[in-house]
Design a protein around this motif. Structure first.
Motif, PDB file in Angstrom:
ATOM      1  N   LEU A 175      -9.840  24.061   4.192  1.00  0.00           N
ATOM      2  CA  LEU A 175     -10.457  24.246   5.501  1.00  0.00           C
ATOM      3  C   LEU A 175     -10.199  22.980   6.316  1.00  0.00           C
ATOM      4  CD1 LEU A 175     -13.870  25.827   4.443  1.00  0.00           C
ATOM      5  CD2 LEU A 175     -11.810  26.981   5.231  1.00  0.00           C
ATOM      6  N   TYR A 176      -9.437  23.147   7.384  1.00  0.00           N
ATOM      7  CA  TYR A 176      -9.050  22.015   8.218  1.00  0.00           C
ATOM      8  C   TYR A 176     -10.048  21.875   9.365  1.00  0.00           C
ATOM      9  CZ  TYR A 176      -6.416  19.147  11.485  1.00  0.00           C
ATOM     10  OH  TYR A 176      -6.032  18.155  12.343  1.00  0.00           O
ATOM     11  N   GLY A 177     -10.580  20.665   9.502  1.00  0.00           N
ATOM     12  CA  GLY A 177     -11.459  20.344  10.626  1.00  0.00           C
ATOM     13  C   GLY A 177     -10.914  19.107  11.323  1.00  0.00           C
ATOM     14  N   ARG A 178     -11.466  18.776  12.475  1.00  0.00           N
ATOM     15  CA  ARG A 178     -10.970  17.612  13.221  1.00  0.00           C
ATOM     16  C   ARG A 178     -11.180  16.319  12.452  1.00  0.00           C
ATOM     17  NH1 ARG A 178     -10.036  18.605  18.905  1.00  0.00           N
ATOM     18  NH2 ARG A 178     -10.713  20.701  19.363  1.00  0.00           N
ATOM     19  N   GLU A 215     -12.189  16.115   9.022  1.00  0.00           N
ATOM     20  CA  GLU A 215     -11.932  16.164   7.578  1.00  0.00           C
ATOM     21  C   GLU A 215     -11.310  17.519   7.187  1.00  0.00           C
ATOM     22  OE1 GLU A 215     -15.628  15.822   5.523  1.00  0.00           O
ATOM     23  OE2 GLU A 215     -16.548  17.419   6.664  1.00  0.00           O
ATOM     24  N   THR A 216     -10.724  17.480   5.995  1.00  0.00           N
ATOM     25  CA  THR A 216     -10.186  18.710   5.411  1.00  0.00           C
ATOM     26  C   THR A 216     -10.786  18.847   4.022  1.00  0.00           C
ATOM     27  OG1 THR A 216      -8.118  18.505   6.618  1.00  0.00           O
ATOM     28  CG2 THR A 216      -8.093  19.894   4.662  1.00  0.00           C
ATOM     29  N   ARG A 217     -11.264  20.016   3.719  1.00  0.00           N
ATOM     30  CA  ARG A 217     -11.846  20.258   2.401  1.00  0.00           C
ATOM     31  C   ARG A 217     -11.032  21.334   1.687  1.00  0.00           C
ATOM     32  NH1 ARG A 217     -18.322  19.849   2.933  1.00  0.00           N
ATOM     33  NH2 ARG A 217     -18.319  17.939   4.168  1.00  0.00           N
ATOM     34  N   ILE A 218     -10.877  21.142   0.380  1.00  0.00           N
ATOM     35  CA  ILE A 218     -10.128  22.113  -0.432  1.00  0.00           C
ATOM     36  C   ILE A 218     -11.058  22.615  -1.521  1.00  0.00           C
ATOM     37  CG2 ILE A 218      -8.161  22.466  -1.973  1.00  0.00           C
ATOM     38  CD1 ILE A 218      -6.656  20.404  -0.352  1.00  0.00           C
ATOM     39  N   TYR A 219     -11.087  23.932  -1.693  1.00  0.00           N
ATOM     40  CA  TYR A 219     -11.921  24.579  -2.689  1.00  0.00           C
ATOM     41  C   TYR A 219     -11.025  25.374  -3.633  1.00  0.00           C
ATOM     42  CZ  TYR A 219     -15.512  23.589   0.785  1.00  0.00           C
ATOM     43  OH  TYR A 219     -16.336  22.953   1.678  1.00  0.00           O
ATOM     44  N   ALA A 220     -11.410  25.427  -4.886  1.00  0.00           N
ATOM     45  CA  ALA A 220     -10.664  26.201  -5.884  1.00  0.00           C
ATOM     46  C   ALA A 220     -11.624  27.171  -6.562  1.00  0.00           C
ATOM     47  CB  ALA A 220     -10.035  25.286  -6.916  1.00  0.00           C
ATOM     48  N   LYS A 221     -11.178  28.396  -6.741  1.00  0.00           N
ATOM     49  CA  LYS A 221     -11.990  29.410  -7.425  1.00  0.00           C
ATOM     50  C   LYS A 221     -11.117  30.077  -8.482  1.00  0.00           C
ATOM     51  CE  LYS A 221     -14.765  30.291  -3.343  1.00  0.00           C
ATOM     52  NZ  LYS A 221     -15.103  31.253  -2.301  1.00  0.00           N
TER      53      LYS A 221
END
Length: 166
Positions: A129-132, A134-140
């Protein structure tokens, strides 16, 4: 009986001539047959000897051993092929990628969901998920095409896209 002996004595030169011709023909046929037999015998010895000096029996035995070795090699290759197919089924195939906008004020579809699954539908779905700021990465984790965790619409699309390709 007398008339037969008289007939033989009277025609003796002719009978001798016919018998001589018959003996001569038989002698010539014997010579011809002997020559043909010698030629056939020579060819048979060549056949039995083989090109490298080995006789036909040795050549056939070597070929039989070679065929057995090839059969064993074929079985070994078949086993290795089965192992490789099993390993290949566990590899990631045709990853499905979905790009999207996670936030309304962002453009260019910089967020993503990518499904990395094997042919059985096992693997992982990654979402960034890209934001201005920060970017967060999730794994499922994914097992057989489904997850114990709730999937977003984009993650479900990425999983579906990968499963359709497989």
């Amino acid at each position: 009986m007398q008339p037969i002996w008289l007939l033989i004595e009277k025609n003796a030169p002719y009978i001798m001539l016919v018998l001589s011709l018959l003996a001569l023909i038989l002698g010539l046929s014997q010579v011809i047959l002997f020559r043909r037999f010698r030629e056939v015998s020579r060819r048979y010895r060549l056949l039995m000897r083989g090109p490298s000096g080995a006789d036909l029996e040795e050549i056939l035995q070597r070929y039989a051993v070679d065929v057995k070795n090839l059969e064993a090699l074929g079985q070994e290759i078949k086993q290795q092929q089965g192992i490789l197919q099993e390993k290949l089924a566990q590899c990631v195939h045709n990853p499905g990628l979905i790009r999207f906008n996670a936030f309304d004020n962002m453009g260019s579809d910089l967020s993503f969901s990518v499904a990395l699954l094997d042919r059985r539908g096992d693997g992982v779905v990654l979402t960034g998920l890209y934001g201005r700021d920060e970017t967060r990465i999730y794994a499922k984790p994914i097992r057989k095409g489904t997850s114990n965790y709730s999937l977003t619409e984009e993650e479900a699309q990425a999983v579906q896209k990968t499963l359709e390709k497989a």
